[in-house]
Motif scaffolding. Structure first.
Motif, PDB file in Angstrom:
ATOM      1  N   THR A  10       0.852  -1.187   0.000  1.00 26.03           N
ATOM      2  CA  THR A  10       0.000   0.000   0.000  1.00 26.03           C
ATOM      3  C   THR A  10       0.889   1.237   0.000  1.00 26.03           C
ATOM      4  O   THR A  10       1.844   1.329   0.770  1.00 26.03           O
ATOM      5  CB  THR A  10      -0.909  -0.003   1.237  1.00 26.03           C
ATOM      6  N   TYR A 134     -12.526  -3.415   0.998  1.00 25.53           N
ATOM      7  CA  TYR A 134     -11.076  -3.577   0.818  1.00 25.53           C
ATOM      8  C   TYR A 134     -10.681  -5.018   0.473  1.00 25.53           C
ATOM      9  O   TYR A 134      -9.903  -5.247  -0.452  1.00 25.53           O
ATOM     10  CB  TYR A 134     -10.436  -3.119   2.130  1.00 25.53           C
ATOM     11  N   ASP A 141      -6.794  -8.203  -6.972  1.00 26.56           N
ATOM     12  CA  ASP A 141      -5.344  -8.104  -7.212  1.00 26.56           C
ATOM     13  C   ASP A 141      -4.728  -9.491  -7.377  1.00 26.56           C
ATOM     14  O   ASP A 141      -3.879  -9.724  -8.234  1.00 26.56           O
ATOM     15  CB  ASP A 141      -4.631  -7.471  -6.005  1.00 26.56           C
TER      16      ASP A 141
HETATM   17  N1  TRP Z   1      -3.467  -4.871   1.987  1.00 23.14           N
HETATM   18  C1  TRP Z   1      -2.045  -5.057   1.839  1.00 23.14           C
HETATM   19  C2  TRP Z   1      -1.334  -4.336   2.979  1.00 23.14           C
HETATM   20  O1  TRP Z   1      -1.794  -3.301   3.419  1.00 23.14           O
HETATM   21  C3  TRP Z   1      -1.571  -4.550   0.504  1.00 23.14           C
HETATM   22  C4  TRP Z   1      -2.180  -5.294  -0.617  1.00 23.14           C
HETATM   23  C5  TRP Z   1      -3.140  -4.858  -1.490  1.00 23.14           C
HETATM   24  C6  TRP Z   1      -1.875  -6.631  -0.969  1.00 23.14           C
HETATM   25  N2  TRP Z   1      -3.425  -5.828  -2.380  1.00 23.14           N
HETATM   26  C7  TRP Z   1      -2.682  -6.935  -2.111  1.00 23.14           C
HETATM   27  C8  TRP Z   1      -1.000  -7.588  -0.464  1.00 23.14           C
HETATM   28  C9  TRP Z   1      -2.626  -8.181  -2.724  1.00 23.14           C
HETATM   29  C10 TRP Z   1      -0.957  -8.840  -1.081  1.00 23.14           C
HETATM   30  C11 TRP Z   1      -1.763  -9.126  -2.197  1.00 23.14           C
HETATM   31  O2  TRP Z   1      -0.299  -4.778   3.402  1.00 23.14           O
END
Ligand code: TRP
Length: 431
Positions: A10, A134, A141
């Motif tokens: 992030t 979220y 992703d």
């Molecule tokens: N949410 C994760 C964090 O804050 C970051 C993230 C977003 C992430 N999309 C992802 C991590 C997909 C792994 C895979 O650390």
């Protein structure tokens, strides 16, 4: 088979030593392994959930990109991109949103923590839909690239489990008996939890106990190290290295020999001030060359931009055709295809052009077959067969049973697994 490893960072704030030791360094080391295919991205859509200051978002994504490149990420090997450069991700986010039970999101830790913080008042005060959803965006992703493994901190494990649940549900609803999505697994590294901050608690922005990675230069590093908390034993008095978090910090950058020597010196009465100098030296040895690169990159943002656009192109080459297949799976299809195959019904209308099996004999006298898709792109390659007949048996089986026959077949995949499976399953529809 190679393992597809994907992780996102992030883009809020600037990286500290804990991020480097826990996430950046191991991810770069893994990306150099020949059996690993790495996808690393800047989760800048996720940043918007927590931050409505455009300048901060911009600065942070630039600093993070420069950090990864300076730390040795090789954009040739790794698919390195910004989430916001891949329009297929928000589109997949919507397809997934529509199969995600609201109750599952109610149970997400991050959302629950936010409502708990409102105890006594209106539970949803100050909570935006980005925060609530979220985990769905995070699932998009991961599932967009059919990652096998997702290295994350412990706090993110629940999100990966949700991604699995959502993928399973989608597969069940639209996969017609086969998996559209690979089910991802969370990988938590012990190191990731362990790097202590100035006060000995886990190094974290929220505890305000971080040591910056590049910011402030060598001086900033020394100033932060000066603030590492130790006991008050004076110089000359023996120190207990076990349990001293200064030693844990040292270990993260030292060789085995240096670790042993450092402990011996502390037991012999090394002053904490001296110990801090040694800590500074081992850290500086590793990160000073990176800092120089970081500064070069920060001064030339156009170089970073260029790398990220190359990464986005690589990522979209996978995401775009896969999303197309997913759109078709849920029923968002071209009417044209319906007209072309009126008798075969809606199932055939979803179809991509049929791939072709080719059987041949090589100069080594052995028999082979392969599956090629549009533009003769190689999808799958067989092992060698002494008898042409045996190759033929496998071709017939793959045509008859589709992707289900892949398990145990003497073949290697030459393209994205989901694409190969979809191509094989097309044979079932034409039968
Ligand atoms: N949410 C994760 C964090 O804050 C970051 C993230 C977003 C992430 N999309 C992802 C991590 C997909 C792994 C895979 O650390």
């Amino acid at each position: 088979m190679t393992v597809r490893v994907l992780t996102g960072i992030t883009t809020t704030g600037t990286p500290h030593l804990g991020n480097y030791v826990g996430a950046i360094r191991p991810a770069i080391a893994a990306s150099r392994r020949s059996d690993v295919e790495s996808f690393l991205f800047l989760a800048d859509y996720h940043a918007l959930v927590k931050c409505d200051d455009p300048d901060r978002v911009e600065e942070s994504r630039l600093a993070l990109a420069a950090t990864w490149l300076a730390a040795g990420l090789d954009p040739e090997r790794v698919t390195f991109y910004r989430q916001s450069d891949i329009p297929e991700i928000p589109e997949l986010n919507w397809l997934l949103t529509c199969v995600t039970p609201k109750g599952m999101m109610n149970r997400a830790h991050a959302y629950k923590a936010a409502t708990d913080a409102n105890a006594g008042g209106e539970p949803d005060d100050g909570i935006n839909m980005g925060l609530f959803c979220y985990p769905v965006l995070m699932s998009a992703d991961i599932l967009m690239f059919n990652a096998h493994q997702v290295p994350v901190g412990k706090d993110q494990v629940q999100h990966i489990e949700m991604a699995r649940d959502i993928a399973q549900r989608f597969n069940h609803l639209f996969g017609q008996g086969h998996a559209l999505f690979t089910l991802p697994e969370a990988v938590t590294d012990a190191e990731m939890q362990l790097l202590p901050g100035l006060d000995g608690r886990k190094m974290s922005k929220s505890y305000d106990n971080t040591i910056p990675l590049f910011e402030g230069g060598a001086k900033g590093l020394a100033a932060a190290i000066a603030r590492v908390v130790t006991d008050s034993r004076p110089p000359g008095e023996p120190k207990d290295p076990e349990g001293a978090h200064l030693v844990t910090l040292f270990d993260a950058f030292a060789t085995a020999g240096e670790r042993a020597a450092f402990r011996a010196e502390l037991r012999a009465g090394l002053a904490w001030g001296e110990a801090k100098k040694r800590l500074h030296d081992v850290i500086e040895r590793e990160i000073a060359p990176m800092r120089a690169k970081y500064e070069t990159f920060m001064a030339r943002p156009e170089l970073i931009e260029e790398q990220l656009l190359i990464g986005a192109k690589k990522a979209r080459a996978i995401a775009a055709p896969f999303l197309q297949a997913l759109r078709e799976a849920v029923g968002l299809r071209r009417f044209r295809a319906l007209a072309a195959a009126p008798a075969a019904g809606p199932k055939a209308a979803a179809a991509a052009p049929l791939a072709a099996f080719k059987q041949y004999r090589e100069a080594d006298g052995q028999f082979y077959f392969k599956l090629v898709g549009a533009g003769d792109a190689l999808l799958l390659q067989s092992a060698a067969f002494a008898q042409g007949r045996d190759a033929g048996v496998w071709v017939a089986k793959l045509k008859k049973e589709g992707a289900a026959a892949l398990a145990g077949a003497p073949v290697t995949l030459a393209a994205d697994e989901a694409a190969v499976r979809a191509a094989l399953d097309r044979f079932l529809e034409v039968e």
